[in-house]
Design a protein around this motif. Structure first.
Motif, mmCIF file in Angstrom:
data_model
loop_
_atom_site.group_PDB
_atom_site.id
_atom_site.type_symbol
_atom_site.label_atom_id
_atom_site.label_comp_id
_atom_site.label_asym_id
_atom_site.label_seq_id
_atom_site.Cartn_x
_atom_site.Cartn_y
_atom_site.Cartn_z
ATOM 1 N N GLN A 32 0.824 -1.204 0.000
ATOM 2 C CA GLN A 32 0.000 0.000 0.000
ATOM 3 C C GLN A 32 0.859 1.255 0.000
ATOM 4 O OE1 GLN A 32 -3.375 -0.089 -0.374
ATOM 5 N NE2 GLN A 32 -3.171 2.116 -0.714
ATOM 6 N N ASP A 36 0.511 4.330 -2.573
ATOM 7 C CA ASP A 36 0.317 5.703 -2.105
ATOM 8 C C ASP A 36 1.344 6.637 -2.734
ATOM 9 O OD1 ASP A 36 -1.762 4.839 -0.515
ATOM 10 O OD2 ASP A 36 -0.567 4.788 1.331
ATOM 11 N N TRP A 54 -10.322 6.026 -9.353
ATOM 12 C CA TRP A 54 -10.709 5.686 -7.986
ATOM 13 C C TRP A 54 -9.632 4.823 -7.355
ATOM 14 C CZ3 TRP A 54 -11.009 0.433 -7.574
ATOM 15 C CH2 TRP A 54 -11.418 -0.302 -8.702
ATOM 16 N N ARG A 55 -9.697 4.731 -6.044
ATOM 17 C CA ARG A 55 -8.746 3.916 -5.285
ATOM 18 C C ARG A 55 -9.485 3.154 -4.206
ATOM 19 N NH1 ARG A 55 -4.188 7.058 -2.488
ATOM 20 N NH2 ARG A 55 -3.345 4.977 -2.296
ATOM 21 N N LYS A 56 -9.129 1.900 -4.030
ATOM 22 C CA LYS A 56 -9.552 1.092 -2.894
ATOM 23 C C LYS A 56 -8.315 0.316 -2.458
ATOM 24 C CE LYS A 56 -14.430 0.689 -4.128
ATOM 25 N NZ LYS A 56 -15.568 -0.223 -4.383
ATOM 26 N N PRO A 57 -8.311 -0.202 -1.220
ATOM 27 C CA PRO A 57 -7.112 -0.922 -0.760
ATOM 28 C C PRO A 57 -6.637 -1.959 -1.773
ATOM 29 C CG PRO A 57 -8.631 -0.624 1.054
ATOM 30 C CD PRO A 57 -9.335 -0.120 -0.174
ATOM 31 N N SER A 58 -5.390 -1.827 -2.151
ATOM 32 C CA SER A 58 -4.676 -2.726 -3.064
ATOM 33 C C SER A 58 -4.984 -2.504 -4.537
ATOM 34 C CB SER A 58 -4.904 -4.207 -2.719
ATOM 35 O OG SER A 58 -4.496 -4.476 -1.392
ATOM 36 N N VAL A 59 -5.980 -1.659 -4.876
ATOM 37 C CA VAL A 59 -6.334 -1.459 -6.285
ATOM 38 C C VAL A 59 -6.376 0.034 -6.608
ATOM 39 C CG1 VAL A 59 -8.010 -1.900 -8.114
ATOM 40 C CG2 VAL A 59 -7.712 -3.565 -6.264
ATOM 41 N N LEU A 60 -5.736 0.373 -7.731
ATOM 42 C CA LEU A 60 -5.726 1.743 -8.233
ATOM 43 C C LEU A 60 -6.264 1.710 -9.656
ATOM 44 C CD1 LEU A 60 -4.810 4.743 -8.169
ATOM 45 C CD2 LEU A 60 -2.540 3.950 -8.872
#
Length: 248
Positions: A32, A36, A54-60
């Motif tokens: 992560q 970042d 968009w961003r979510k944990p582990s995925v960009l």
């Protein structure tokens, strides 16, 4: 019935994977912190970069860039001299920008890695001893102190997108950090040594060509083991092993 988008596997290895679905790239990264930093680096860079959707944990999720890559290692580049020059100008703008606030690798870290990688190449009989020894000698001058600039640090030509003679964007910023500006220029022209003059013309200032040649050897020596262990073939014509042989 609406057309169903195909899922394309762009790249995948033990650390990261990138998928393309239509005009969206999905980057999956278990680290992560690295993700970042990629987002922060793109926000800081004074050059075109992909739009973050968009961003979510582990995925960009990133929007695709218009145009096509400047080229690929191991293949002739059909891009114009002007496009290569525009790439050099974009790199210069990056190098003139304020430094990112996190540390980069210095000469001592590169030297320690060079020791390890050269030993591995010889111990595992990946390359003849004389090829490794001579390229190591060519590489060592790059391990001098340098004044750090904002570097992309993985500026492969496939990461630079063009439309005609214009740069439409630069992708894959996860390694961005303070570093040696000549490392970026060497990475961009690795395996395309005949394009160095075009890049330097766009960069707009004299550079030490011998130091760029040193980085060609150094980057190639450092990359072979990683490529093999992650399922890539550095012996493909025009790639890292050919670069090491051509340096000798």
């Amino acid at each position: 019935m609406a057309a169903v988008e195909q899922v394309e596997l762009v790249v995948a290895h033990h650390e990261r994977a990138t998928l393309r679905v239509g005009d969206v790239f999905l980057k999956i990264d278990a680290d992560q912190t690295r993700a970042d930093r990629e987002v922060e680096a793109m926000a800081m860079a004074p050059v075109p970069t992909p739009k973050v959707l968009w961003r979510k944990p582990s995925v960009l999720a990133l929007a695709a860039l218009p145009g096509k890559a400047l080229g690929r290692l191991g293949e002739p580049s059909t891009a114009s001299a002007a496009a290569w020059g525009a790439a050099g100008a974009a790199v210069r703008r990056l190098h003139d920008a304020p430094l990112p606030p996190w540390p980069g690798r210095g000469p001592d870290e590169f030297a320690a890695q060079l020791d390890y990688e050269c030993d591995w190449l010889v111990t595992n009989s990946v390359l003849p001893v004389d090829i490794v020894t001579r390229n190591r000698r060519f590489a060592e001058p790059a391990l001098r102190p340098w004044t750090p600039v904002f570097t992309h640090s993985d500026l492969q030509l496939c990461h630079v997108f063009t439309d005609g003679d214009e740069i439409t964007g630069i992708i894959d910023w996860s390694e961005a950090a303070p570093g040696d500006p000549l490392f970026d220029l060497a990475t961009l022209t690795l395996g395309h040594h005949d394009r160095l003059d075009d890049v330097i013309a766009g960069y707009g200032t004299d550079v030490d060509r011998d130091m760029i040649r040193a980085w060609w050897s150094l980057r190639s020596l450092l990359g072979v083991r990683w490529l093999i262990e992650h399922g890539y073939d550095p012996s493909t014509p025009g790639c890292e092993i050919d670069v090491l042989r051509s340096q000798v």
